[in-house]
Design a protein around this motif. Structure first.
Motif, PDB file in Angstrom:
ATOM      1  N   ASN A 111    -102.255  45.450  26.984  1.00 31.77           N
ATOM      2  CA  ASN A 111    -101.932  44.355  26.066  1.00 31.77           C
ATOM      3  C   ASN A 111    -102.940  43.197  26.212  1.00 31.77           C
ATOM      4  O   ASN A 111    -102.600  42.041  26.352  1.00 31.77           O
ATOM      5  CB  ASN A 111    -100.502  43.879  26.363  1.00 31.77           C
ATOM      6  N   GLY A 112    -104.117  43.456  26.237  1.00 33.01           N
ATOM      7  CA  GLY A 112    -105.198  42.430  26.247  1.00 33.01           C
ATOM      8  C   GLY A 112    -105.320  41.657  27.560  1.00 33.01           C
ATOM      9  O   GLY A 112    -105.004  42.164  28.617  1.00 33.01           O
ATOM     10  N   TYR A 113    -105.742  40.330  27.438  1.00 33.11           N
ATOM     11  CA  TYR A 113    -106.067  39.530  28.624  1.00 33.11           C
ATOM     12  C   TYR A 113    -105.193  38.286  28.749  1.00 33.11           C
ATOM     13  O   TYR A 113    -104.758  37.734  27.778  1.00 33.11           O
ATOM     14  CB  TYR A 113    -107.546  39.083  28.570  1.00 33.11           C
ATOM     15  N   VAL A 114    -105.030  37.877  30.007  1.00 38.62           N
ATOM     16  CA  VAL A 114    -104.387  36.596  30.297  1.00 38.62           C
ATOM     17  C   VAL A 114    -105.315  35.786  31.205  1.00 38.62           C
ATOM     18  O   VAL A 114    -106.151  36.327  31.903  1.00 38.62           O
ATOM     19  CB  VAL A 114    -103.005  36.748  30.989  1.00 38.62           C
ATOM     20  N   LEU A 115    -105.166  34.454  31.121  1.00 41.06           N
ATOM     21  CA  LEU A 115    -105.930  33.607  32.030  1.00 41.06           C
ATOM     22  C   LEU A 115    -104.980  33.043  33.077  1.00 41.06           C
ATOM     23  O   LEU A 115    -103.961  32.473  32.738  1.00 41.06           O
ATOM     24  CB  LEU A 115    -106.602  32.459  31.250  1.00 41.06           C
ATOM     25  N   GLN A 116    -105.308  33.336  34.311  1.00 37.98           N
ATOM     26  CA  GLN A 116    -104.437  32.840  35.383  1.00 37.98           C
ATOM     27  C   GLN A 116    -105.038  31.570  35.964  1.00 37.98           C
ATOM     28  O   GLN A 116    -106.211  31.518  36.329  1.00 37.98           O
ATOM     29  CB  GLN A 116    -104.342  33.905  36.496  1.00 37.98           C
ATOM     30  N   GLY A 117    -104.257  30.593  35.998  1.00 41.82           N
ATOM     31  CA  GLY A 117    -104.749  29.352  36.609  1.00 41.82           C
ATOM     32  C   GLY A 117    -104.010  29.059  37.872  1.00 41.82           C
ATOM     33  O   GLY A 117    -102.794  29.095  37.887  1.00 41.82           O
ATOM     34  N   VAL A 118    -104.779  28.854  38.894  1.00 39.81           N
ATOM     35  CA  VAL A 118    -104.164  28.481  40.166  1.00 39.81           C
ATOM     36  C   VAL A 118    -104.363  26.967  40.325  1.00 39.81           C
ATOM     37  O   VAL A 118    -105.480  26.466  40.280  1.00 39.81           O
ATOM     38  CB  VAL A 118    -104.838  29.223  41.339  1.00 39.81           C
ATOM     39  N   PHE A 119    -103.276  26.274  40.470  1.00 42.42           N
ATOM     40  CA  PHE A 119    -103.302  24.815  40.554  1.00 42.42           C
ATOM     41  C   PHE A 119    -102.926  24.382  41.951  1.00 42.42           C
ATOM     42  O   PHE A 119    -101.889  24.748  42.441  1.00 42.42           O
ATOM     43  CB  PHE A 119    -102.336  24.196  39.534  1.00 42.42           C
ATOM     44  N   ARG A 120    -103.821  23.666  42.540  1.00 39.95           N
ATOM     45  CA  ARG A 120    -103.460  23.150  43.868  1.00 39.95           C
ATOM     46  C   ARG A 120    -103.336  21.630  43.753  1.00 39.95           C
ATOM     47  O   ARG A 120    -104.207  20.958  43.205  1.00 39.95           O
ATOM     48  CB  ARG A 120    -104.576  23.490  44.871  1.00 39.95           C
ATOM     49  N   ASP A 121    -102.277  21.151  44.334  1.00 38.59           N
ATOM     50  CA  ASP A 121    -102.055  19.693  44.297  1.00 38.59           C
ATOM     51  C   ASP A 121    -103.054  19.037  45.263  1.00 38.59           C
ATOM     52  O   ASP A 121    -103.034  19.298  46.454  1.00 38.59           O
ATOM     53  CB  ASP A 121    -100.617  19.380  44.738  1.00 38.59           C
ATOM     54  N   ILE A 122    -103.895  18.269  44.676  1.00 35.77           N
ATOM     55  CA  ILE A 122    -104.883  17.638  45.578  1.00 35.77           C
ATOM     56  C   ILE A 122    -104.720  16.119  45.595  1.00 35.77           C
ATOM     57  O   ILE A 122    -105.642  15.358  45.927  1.00 35.77           O
ATOM     58  CB  ILE A 122    -106.324  18.008  45.168  1.00 35.77           C
ATOM     59  N   THR A 123    -103.548  15.662  45.254  1.00 34.55           N
ATOM     60  CA  THR A 123    -103.304  14.227  45.230  1.00 34.55           C
ATOM     61  C   THR A 123    -103.652  13.586  46.565  1.00 34.55           C
ATOM     62  O   THR A 123    -104.346  12.574  46.658  1.00 34.55           O
ATOM     63  CB  THR A 123    -101.826  13.948  44.904  1.00 34.55           C
ATOM     64  N   LYS A 124    -103.155  14.226  47.608  1.00 35.04           N
ATOM     65  CA  LYS A 124    -103.393  13.651  48.933  1.00 35.04           C
ATOM     66  C   LYS A 124    -104.898  13.602  49.247  1.00 35.04           C
ATOM     67  O   LYS A 124    -105.451  12.572  49.684  1.00 35.04           O
ATOM     68  CB  LYS A 124    -102.670  14.450  50.012  1.00 35.04           C
ATOM     69  N   GLN A 125    -105.526  14.717  49.029  1.00 31.39           N
ATOM     70  CA  GLN A 125    -106.981  14.762  49.271  1.00 31.39           C
ATOM     71  C   GLN A 125    -107.682  13.710  48.431  1.00 31.39           C
ATOM     72  O   GLN A 125    -108.574  13.014  48.871  1.00 31.39           O
ATOM     73  CB  GLN A 125    -107.561  16.144  48.902  1.00 31.39           C
ATOM     74  N   LYS A 126    -107.168  13.657  47.151  1.00 24.82           N
ATOM     75  CA  LYS A 126    -107.753  12.700  46.228  1.00 24.82           C
ATOM     76  C   LYS A 126    -107.644  11.291  46.767  1.00 24.82           C
ATOM     77  O   LYS A 126    -108.605  10.499  46.779  1.00 24.82           O
ATOM     78  CB  LYS A 126    -107.018  12.786  44.876  1.00 24.82           C
ATOM     79  N   GLN A 127    -106.421  11.028  47.267  1.00 31.24           N
ATOM     80  CA  GLN A 127    -106.207   9.701  47.829  1.00 31.24           C
ATOM     81  C   GLN A 127    -107.175   9.467  48.991  1.00 31.24           C
ATOM     82  O   GLN A 127    -107.815   8.420  49.108  1.00 31.24           O
ATOM     83  CB  GLN A 127    -104.762   9.568  48.325  1.00 31.24           C
ATOM     84  N   MET A 128    -107.267  10.478  49.827  1.00 30.52           N
ATOM     85  CA  MET A 128    -108.159  10.372  50.969  1.00 30.52           C
ATOM     86  C   MET A 128    -109.597  10.141  50.515  1.00 30.52           C
ATOM     87  O   MET A 128    -110.307   9.270  51.014  1.00 30.52           O
ATOM     88  CB  MET A 128    -108.107  11.646  51.828  1.00 30.52           C
ATOM     89  N   ILE A 129    -109.899  10.969  49.520  1.00 25.07           N
ATOM     90  CA  ILE A 129    -111.262  10.846  49.003  1.00 25.07           C
ATOM     91  C   ILE A 129    -111.499   9.444  48.446  1.00 25.07           C
ATOM     92  O   ILE A 129    -112.528   8.803  48.700  1.00 25.07           O
ATOM     93  CB  ILE A 129    -111.542  11.923  47.951  1.00 25.07           C
ATOM     94  N   ASP A 130    -110.485   8.995  47.724  1.00 24.46           N
ATOM     95  CA  ASP A 130    -110.635   7.643  47.168  1.00 24.46           C
ATOM     96  C   ASP A 130    -110.801   6.617  48.274  1.00 24.46           C
ATOM     97  O   ASP A 130    -111.607   5.685  48.193  1.00 24.46           O
ATOM     98  CB  ASP A 130    -109.420   7.289  46.297  1.00 24.46           C
ATOM     99  N   GLU A 131    -109.939   6.837  49.270  1.00 25.29           N
ATOM    100  CA  GLU A 131    -110.055   5.910  50.405  1.00 25.29           C
ATOM    101  C   GLU A 131    -111.454   6.002  51.019  1.00 25.29           C
ATOM    102  O   GLU A 131    -112.113   4.989  51.286  1.00 25.29           O
ATOM    103  CB  GLU A 131    -109.003   6.237  51.479  1.00 25.29           C
TER     104      GLU A 131
END
Lengths: 756, 123
Positions: A111-131
């Motif tokens: 039945n054709g193709y699907v796109l699988q997206g893996v989402f990782r919450d990076i809020t914390k990292q983001k915050q760290m990165i921002d910091e």
């Protein structure tokens, strides 16, 4: 238990789909609608799975980004996913969450193709990165600040990051630097040092180093840098990189080097200086150079910090020195230049010249100065002044001398003439200078005479003495007695001649008159004496008739007295002529033997009367000698007649003529009465007669030996005697075979008196 | 018998001239006395002498002047100088001018001098 998936897609593709730590959403590639998700997706999106399934993939992203996400979805489908990227999702309550999304294209079985997206919450990292970013920004601001050069350097030496100041200092662009290592631009001589420092840091032995090193700029110039390097470690304390702060210290270095160099230069200068250099503070030497110490016979260490300035001044000059120091210290005068008498360690005086100036050393007043030992200079100055004075005296003496004095160059050109030269010759000094004496007053005589003179002064380099017949400017003739002396330099070369002339025209005239007087006097005195003699002779010859015995005796006495008078007058005239220098000889080549024989023959009557035998012998080697025959006769006659007179009857007089050492030697020996020892030294004196001689011959004049000696000495010879009283005497005299040169050539010859 | 030899005595000192005149006459000579040079020149011009005795210091014309005249006149008579001058240049000068001999008065006794004259004249 396996998570159940409605469409079995997750189960099919990823068995751990449901339990995955990341949120997984699967969307249909054609519709873009979400067809499945796992539990973490519910948690991430804060929505029920049922709510999620059926949503368009873009619905989970912020509304304003929907278009972007649709495009990203399509691109991912085309590229089959792969690259994880950062994105945002929006929860049901509107909260945005940073996520890292990685998409992958999966095939749906049948039945054709699907796109699988893996989402990782990076809020914390983001915050760290921002910091981190915030702190990084702050760091960056500091990093970019132009005050210092900053670099982050990898442990391998790679420039990781450099700030603009750094690029400015090093002269390379940021890009150039960050593509290489610090080693690339380190000065070759500092490579090793840098390496050591880096190892120290990289191995964690030290966290911080500070050192100086040189870099090479692109234009090959060298810059000096002060490096402060610190190690940065990670959370595990593992060395990460090095932060370096770099200061450009090139100018500082340069001035340091210049300072060192100039200090070195001045130190050398001071050490080698012939001038004493000193610094005085609080009256004590703070510095002296070696020369300064040496002048006063100290070592520098004996003066520095120990001696007071007035210790090197002589006691009488201490006040002067102290006053001058005070004047400078109090800045009444900035510089003082004066001389004083110094005193060495051993107490001897040195004359010194001081130039001292005020200066500040360590914030307090001091004097820096130079000092010269002028003892020798002053002594020379005095000597020179004395000499100049002396020279001046000489000049005055020469200028004012009554003798004509000239100085000529080696060619005879007149360089100087004194006043007397003007007076005597009648020429002005200006007329004489640069001319030869021959062009002025000289050149009137036989050329051979001048030739002889030049030979003597220029070849033999000896003094020439002689008489010149010269002409004054007005044509008058004058006679000059001259002495010309060559002045030689150290090499023996004639540098000039000094001629001294005396105008002896008047003296000559006086001499001529004297000579005439003597001649006339002799004539006038002798005429009556000879007249009386002749008449006595006539009486004795009985021309006036026969005489009685007594008459004969009386006339004989008259005749004897007459002869005595004549002898005395003749002797006195001889003396007078010799003494007045008139008996200047006419030397010519003569035969001594014949002259002596003539004299002997002349004395024959005397010897016969005295009954004294005469003998003579002559060395056949005797050559003709150059002498005035009359002088020679005079000497011979006086000595021989004396010998006969003072030899008793029956005695003997013998004459021997010898020749040796270029002189003729005549020895007259007698067996006479001899000469008492006590009168030996007076025998040749005028009018002296020994007592025994007086009694033997009362008629003697006391002039014979004086005349003999004078005559011998006129020829340049010598006379002496040996005698034993009662036994006899031997008189010896010498005559040089060639006449002494003192009379120059024959021009000084003069008539000779033969008053005998 | 031949005529006596004629001698000219030139002498200004009268006692000397007289002594010579006396002695020469005694010796058998004829004499003429001239007391100055001018008279002597006059005499030699007018008379031929056999011998001339000549003093040098003379009034009017001195002995050298007389010698000059004698030389000029080519007089053959021998000339004996009898003088008290005794300087060498006087002697040389006189002999150079033709004098036969030069005798110094103080150095010779008159009798010895007469002998010298006799010898000169071959007497």
């Amino acid at each position: 238990m396996k998570p159940k998936s409605k469409y079995g897609v997750g189960q099919q593709c990823w068995p751990t789909f449901e339990d995955a730590r990341d949120a997984i959403l699967i969307a249909d590639v054609k519709t873009g609608r979400i067809i499945d998700c796992n539990k973490q997706a519910e948690i991430l999106l804060q929505r029920k799975r049922t709510e999620i399934i059926g949503l368009h993939q873009s619905d989970i992203h912020p509304a304003e980004e929907k278009t972007t996400y649709k495009k990203v979805f399509k691109r991912h489908v085309q590229t089959k996913g792969r690259d994880p990227f950062e994105g945002e999702i929006v929860r049901k309550n509107g909260k945005r969450i940073s996520v890292e999304i990685s998409a992958s294209l999966l095939r749906r079985p049948g039945n054709g193709y699907v796109l699988q997206g893996v989402f990782r919450d990076i809020t914390k990292q983001k915050q760290m990165i921002d910091e981190i970013r915030a702190s990084k920004d702050r760091f960056q601001a500091a990093f970019e600040s132009p005050a210092v050069g900053l670099a982050i350097v990898g442990l391998d030496g790679k420039w990781l990051q450099v700030n603009p100041t750094m690029t400015r200092i090093l002269g390379y662009t940021k890009k150039q630097l960050e593509s290489g290592k610090y080693q690339d631009i380190t000065h070759p001589e500092d490579q090793e040092k840098s390496r050591r420092m880096m190892i120290g840091i990289a191995t964690g032995k030290t966290n911080h180093v500070r050192f100086e090193k040189r870099y090479l700029r692109p234009n090959k110039t060298v810059i000096w840098a002060m490096i402060h390097a610190s190690l940065v470690r990670d959370a595990q304390k593992k060395p990460q990189y090095v932060v370096s702060i770099i200061e450009d210290i090139t100018n500082q270095k340069r001035s340091e080097a210049a300072l060192l160099e100039s200090e070195e230069k001045f130190r050398k200068l001071a050490d080698k200086s012939l001038v004493g250099i000193y610094i005085i503070q609080d009256g004590i030497f703070q510095y002296v150079n070696p020369r300064m110490a040496q002048i006063f016979r100290y070592r520098p260490s004996e003066l520095i910090g120990k001696k007071n300035v007035i210790d090197i001044a002589s006691p009488q000059d201490r006040d002067l020195v102290a006053t001058n120091i005070a004047r400078r210290i109090t800045k009444k005068v900035k510089t003082v230049h004066y001389r004083f008498n110094g005193q060495t360690k051993f107490g001897d005086l040195r004359r010194v010249d001081v130039l001292g100036s005020y200066m500040v050393v360590n914030g307090r007043p001091a004097i820096i100065g130079t000092l010269l030992d002028v003892t020798e200079d002053e002594r020379k100055d005095y000597e020179l002044r004395d000499r100049a004075e002396e020279l001046n005296k000489f000049q005055l003496a020469v200028a004012g001398a009554s003798d004509h004095i000239i100085i000529t160059d080696p060619d005879g050109m007149i360089l100087y003439a004194n006043r007397a030269a003007e007076q005597i010759t009648g020429y002005k000094v200006d007329e004489m200078l640069g001319k030869n004496a021959g062009q002025l007053w000289g050149g009137k005589m036989d050329p051979t005479y001048y030739k002889q003179m030049w030979l003597t002064i220029s070849q033999e380099k000896k003094n020439f003495k002689g008489e010149f017949e010269n002409h004054r400017k007005n044509g008058d003739t004058y006679t000059a007695e001259s002495s010309i002396t060559p002045i030689l330099n150290k090499a023996g070369k004639v540098i000039f001649y000094v001629g001294i002339e005396r105008d002896i025209t008047k003296a000559k005239e006086i001499d001529r008159m004297k000579s005439e007087f003597i001649s006339v006097a002799s004539h006038q005195l002798r005429t009556p004496l000879s007249t009386a003699g002749w008449y006595a002779d006539m009486l004795l010859h009985e021309d006036a008739g026969a005489l009685t015995e007594q008459q004969k005796k009386f006339v004989s006495e008259i005749s004897r007295a007459n002869q005595r008078s004549i002898a005395l007058i003749n002797a006195l005239l001889s003396v007078s002529r010799i003494d007045s220098g008139k008996m200047l000889a006419s030397p010519r080549s003569v035969n001594l033997v014949s002259i002596a024989q003539n004299v002997i023959a002349g004395l024959k009557p005397l010897s016969e009367r005295s009954r004294v035998r005469m003998e003579h012998s002559f060395d056949p080697k005797i050559p003709n000698i150059t002498v005035d025959p009359d002088i020679l006769s005079l000497a011979l006659q006086n000595i021989l007649s004396n010998a006969i007179k003072y030899t008793p009857a029956g005695g003997k007089v013998s004459l021997k003529g010898k020749f040796c050492d270029n002189e003729v030697c005549i020895e007259v020996h007698d067996t006479g009465i001899g000469i008492p020892k006590s009168v030996h030294d007076r025998l040749f004196s005028m009018f002296f007669r020994a007592d025994n001689a007086r009694s033997k011959d009362p008629d003697g004049t006391g002039l014979g030996l004086y005349i003999a000696k004078s005559a011998v000495e006129l020829t340049g010879g010598k006379i002496w005697f040996t005698s034993t009283e009662g036994k006899g005497s031997t008189f010896t005299f010498t005559i040089p075979a060639n006449p002494p040169k003192t009379n120059g050539n024959g021009t000084m010859s003069k008539e000779l008196s033969t008053i005998l | 018998m031949t005529a006596p030899k004629h001698i000219l005595i030139v002498e200004d000192e009268v006692p000397m001239a007289e002594a010579l005149d006396f002695k020469l006459k005694q010796a058998g000579f004829a004499t003429t006395v001239a007391n100055d040079g001018a008279v002597a020149i006059e005499a030699v011009r007018s008379t031929a002498f056999d011998l001339i005795l000549l003093d040098l210091i003379l009034p009017k014309v001195d002995g050298f002047g007389v010698l000059e005249e004698i030389r000029k006149r080519k007089i053959k008579a021998p000339v004996l100088i009898l003088s008290n001058l005794s300087q060498q240049d006087d002697i040389n000068r006189a002999l150079g001018m033709g004098a036969k001999d030069f005798l110094v008065k103080t150095n010779i006794q008159i009798s010895d001098f007469i002998e010298r004259v006799k010898k000169e004249l071959g007497a």
